[in-house]
Each structure stands twice: as C-alpha cells, then as structure tokens.
Motif scaffolding. Structure first.
Motif, PDB file in Angstrom:
ATOM      1  N   UNK A  72     -16.494 -85.086  52.400  1.00 57.69           N
ATOM      2  CA  UNK A  72     -17.424 -85.728  51.959  1.00 57.69           C
ATOM      3  C   UNK A  72     -16.893 -87.170  51.449  1.00 57.69           C
ATOM      4  N   UNK A  73     -15.330 -87.079  51.187  1.00 59.28           N
ATOM      5  CA  UNK A  73     -14.831 -88.419  50.989  1.00 59.28           C
ATOM      6  C   UNK A  73     -14.834 -89.326  52.237  1.00 59.28           C
ATOM      7  N   UNK A  74     -14.789 -88.562  53.448  1.00 61.69           N
ATOM      8  CA  UNK A  74     -14.954 -89.374  54.726  1.00 61.69           C
ATOM      9  C   UNK A  74     -16.256 -90.032  54.667  1.00 61.69           C
ATOM     10  N   UNK A  75     -17.272 -89.278  54.451  1.00 61.02           N
ATOM     11  CA  UNK A  75     -18.589 -89.725  54.715  1.00 61.02           C
ATOM     12  C   UNK A  75     -19.069 -90.897  53.826  1.00 61.02           C
ATOM     13  N   UNK A  76     -18.429 -90.825  52.557  1.00 63.06           N
ATOM     14  CA  UNK A  76     -18.755 -91.636  51.677  1.00 63.06           C
ATOM     15  C   UNK A  76     -18.000 -93.105  51.381  1.00 63.06           C
ATOM     16  N   UNK A  77     -16.990 -93.165  52.227  1.00 62.83           N
ATOM     17  CA  UNK A  77     -16.150 -94.402  52.074  1.00 62.83           C
ATOM     18  C   UNK A  77     -16.715 -95.231  53.064  1.00 62.83           C
ATOM     19  N   UNK A  78     -16.666 -96.704  52.720  1.00 61.31           N
ATOM     20  CA  UNK A  78     -16.826 -97.829  53.428  1.00 61.31           C
ATOM     21  C   UNK A  78     -16.038 -98.000  54.714  1.00 61.31           C
ATOM     22  N   UNK A  79     -14.544 -97.717  54.618  1.00 63.17           N
ATOM     23  CA  UNK A  79     -13.604 -98.308  55.183  1.00 63.17           C
ATOM     24  C   UNK A  79     -12.627 -97.035  55.356  1.00 63.17           C
ATOM     25  N   UNK A  80     -12.205 -96.432  56.586  1.00 58.26           N
ATOM     26  CA  UNK A  80     -11.352 -95.543  56.638  1.00 58.26           C
ATOM     27  C   UNK A  80     -10.072 -96.118  57.357  1.00 58.26           C
ATOM     28  N   UNK A  81      -8.787 -95.857  56.688  1.00 56.95           N
ATOM     29  CA  UNK A  81      -7.424 -96.089  57.237  1.00 56.95           C
ATOM     30  C   UNK A  81      -6.713 -94.686  57.415  1.00 56.95           C
ATOM     31  N   UNK A  82      -6.276 -94.373  58.523  1.00 57.99           N
ATOM     32  CA  UNK A  82      -5.583 -93.200  58.926  1.00 57.99           C
ATOM     33  C   UNK A  82      -4.285 -93.637  59.143  1.00 57.99           C
ATOM     34  N   UNK A  83      -3.251 -92.880  58.410  1.00 61.92           N
ATOM     35  CA  UNK A  83      -1.803 -92.956  58.836  1.00 61.92           C
ATOM     36  C   UNK A  83      -1.298 -91.945  59.651  1.00 61.92           C
ATOM     37  N   UNK A  84      -0.428 -92.132  60.579  1.00 62.27           N
ATOM     38  CA  UNK A  84       0.233 -90.933  60.937  1.00 62.27           C
ATOM     39  C   UNK A  84       1.480 -91.420  61.803  1.00 62.27           C
ATOM     40  N   UNK A  85       2.382 -90.198  61.725  1.00 54.24           N
ATOM     41  CA  UNK A  85       3.591 -90.416  62.605  1.00 54.24           C
ATOM     42  C   UNK A  85       3.029 -90.153  64.062  1.00 54.24           C
ATOM     43  N   UNK A 105     -19.789 -84.097  59.937  1.00 53.60           N
ATOM     44  CA  UNK A 105     -20.387 -85.430  59.829  1.00 53.60           C
ATOM     45  C   UNK A 105     -21.264 -85.854  61.160  1.00 53.60           C
ATOM     46  N   UNK A 106     -20.758 -85.510  62.269  1.00 48.92           N
ATOM     47  CA  UNK A 106     -21.428 -85.947  63.363  1.00 48.92           C
ATOM     48  C   UNK A 106     -22.847 -86.117  63.412  1.00 48.92           C
ATOM     49  N   UNK A 107     -23.795 -85.026  62.691  1.00 46.92           N
ATOM     50  CA  UNK A 107     -25.267 -85.525  62.718  1.00 46.92           C
ATOM     51  C   UNK A 107     -25.712 -86.025  61.495  1.00 46.92           C
ATOM     52  N   UNK A 108     -24.846 -86.280  60.586  1.00 48.58           N
ATOM     53  CA  UNK A 108     -25.249 -86.662  59.231  1.00 48.58           C
ATOM     54  C   UNK A 108     -25.121 -88.186  59.243  1.00 48.58           C
ATOM     55  N   UNK A 109     -25.745 -88.981  58.156  1.00 57.30           N
ATOM     56  CA  UNK A 109     -25.665 -90.181  57.708  1.00 57.30           C
ATOM     57  C   UNK A 109     -24.185 -90.492  57.142  1.00 57.30           C
ATOM     58  N   UNK A 110     -23.633 -91.556  57.210  1.00 59.11           N
ATOM     59  CA  UNK A 110     -22.208 -91.754  57.068  1.00 59.11           C
ATOM     60  C   UNK A 110     -22.372 -93.242  56.517  1.00 59.11           C
ATOM     61  N   UNK A 111     -21.349 -93.464  55.656  1.00 55.34           N
ATOM     62  CA  UNK A 111     -21.255 -94.964  55.161  1.00 55.34           C
ATOM     63  C   UNK A 111     -20.242 -95.879  55.747  1.00 55.34           C
ATOM     64  N   UNK A 112     -19.029 -95.048  56.417  1.00 54.66           N
ATOM     65  CA  UNK A 112     -17.950 -95.723  56.790  1.00 54.66           C
ATOM     66  C   UNK A 112     -18.396 -96.614  58.125  1.00 54.66           C
ATOM     67  N   UNK A 113     -17.640 -98.018  58.103  1.00 52.60           N
ATOM     68  CA  UNK A 113     -18.294 -98.904  59.185  1.00 52.60           C
ATOM     69  C   UNK A 113     -16.863 -99.256  59.894  1.00 52.60           C
ATOM     70  N   UNK A 114     -15.787 -99.395  59.215  1.00 56.41           N
ATOM     71  CA  UNK A 114     -14.430 -99.884  59.963  1.00 56.41           C
ATOM     72  C   UNK A 114     -13.412 -98.912  59.779  1.00 56.41           C
ATOM     73  N   UNK A 115     -12.662 -98.440  60.885  1.00 57.66           N
ATOM     74  CA  UNK A 115     -11.699 -97.531  60.848  1.00 57.66           C
ATOM     75  C   UNK A 115     -10.461 -98.124  61.642  1.00 57.66           C
TER      76      UNK A 115
END
Ligand code: FMN
Length: 181
Positions: A72-85, A105-115
C-alpha cells in the motif's frame, strides 16, 4: 506542491553503503520540501511470490507477511527510490522479491510516477549497475504511468561504511533527492 517520496532500502547489513546513500537522497528530498518515508527490508518477513496470480482478481496477495503494509505504501507514494547492494551485477535478491510481491498493484490504480535506483558496489563505474538498472526499468515499464527517472551507483564501496569516504557518491545521492519536486 510537495511530493510523497518513499525510499525502500534492501541491504541487510549494518553500516550499509546503499542505505547511507538512501539517507542522503532522503535529506535532499526533504530539503526540496517533499515528505519522505524510508523503509528498510531488514528484519522484514517477505516470502517469495508463488505466481498464483490470485492478486490479479482480488487485488490482494494470498501470503500474509510484511508485504501486507508495504504494498500500500508503494501504491500511494508519488516517487519511489529503491536502494540496493549490487549482487552479481544485479539487484539484490531481497529487492527483487519485494518487487515481485508488488504484483497485486499491477491491475490497480497507483500514484507513483517517478522511480529511482541507488546502488552500491565494490567495482566502480555506472556499467556495474546497468543490469540492476535494467531490472528496475523492466518493473517500471509494467506501470505505464510511471517512468524510470534516474540512478546513482556508488562504486568502490566493498566493506560496510566504505561509502562514507566517497563524497562524490554521497553528493550525487543527495542531489538525486534534491531534484525531486
Ligand atoms: C553476494 C554478493 C555479490 C556481490 N556482487 C558484486 C558484483 O557483482 N559487483 C560488485 O562490484 N560488487 C559486488 N558485491 C559487493 C557489494 O556490492 C558491496 O559490498 C556493496 O557495498 C554492498 O552494499 P551494502 O553495503 O549496501 O550492502 C557483492 C557482494 C555480495 C555479498
């Protein structure tokens, strides 16, 4: 208008280099007036996607674990930043599992626009992270309203805490966050 930025860090070790980069990106994003939440996959229970596809009809995963709140947090954020080794020139397995489990989330509405992607690696150069970037670009392409907006790789960081001596990397991570508006 401030944007809602969600940062997901995926290294499981203490004094993680990619997590340190994420802290800088968070600082930059806050300085730019955004609201920022950081979640770590450390100590989270996240099982592998079973591929049953039940979520495509129900919108909900059949597995009960810590993804219950994080999807749900992923769906509702405008911007997603992932950090990985960087692990074997790729995203960490734990981040890949996390991304797979976002399948409801694939078939749902989501807010994020920038990854965005932040990565840390022993080897230097943007090329080290190109397969990891490609992996996240693939995930992003499955959400057509979103775009892959950029990445920073912190190379030359092998031991925990190594990135602390890499002012250029930390600045680049800060600037990535600071440019979000
Ligand atoms: C299983 C494993 C695979 C790794 N593979 C690579 C690699 O392919 N290229 C590289 O440059 N560094 C590789 N590394 C080194 C890590 O990317 C490096 O230590 C990084 O700083 C870890 O980030 P973290 O501190 O955020 O966990 C690997 C480390 C581990 C444990």
């Amino acid at each position: 208008m401030p944007r809602k930025v969600l940062i997901v860090t995926s290294s499981l070790r203490k004094k993680s280099n990619s997590e340190r980069m994420a802290e800088e990106a968070a600082r930059g994003a806050k300085d730019a007036g955004n609201t920022v939440e950081v979640i770590s996959l450390k100590d989270k229970e996240i099982h592998f996607c079973r591929g049953c596809l039940a979520c495509q009809k129900s919108g909900k995963c059949v597995i009960r674990d810590d993804m219950d709140t994080m999807t749900g947090k992923i769906r509702d954020a405008d911007v997603l930043i992932f950090a990985t080794p960087i692990y074997y020139y790729e995203l960490s397995g734990q981040l890949k599992t996390f991304l797979d489990r976002c399948n409801p989330l694939y078939p749902q509405e989501y807010a994020f626009r920038d990854v965005y992607l932040l990565s840390a690696s022993a080897e230097e150069g943007e090329k080290v992270a190109e397969k990891a970037v490609s992996g996240l670009k693939g995930w992003t392409a499955c959400f057509p309203k979103a775009r892959f907006a950029g990445s920073v790789n912190g190379g030359g960081a092998t031991a925990p805490g190594d990135v602390e001596g890499h002012a250029k990397t930390l600045k680049a991570a800060y600037e990535l966050g600071r440019a979000i508006r």
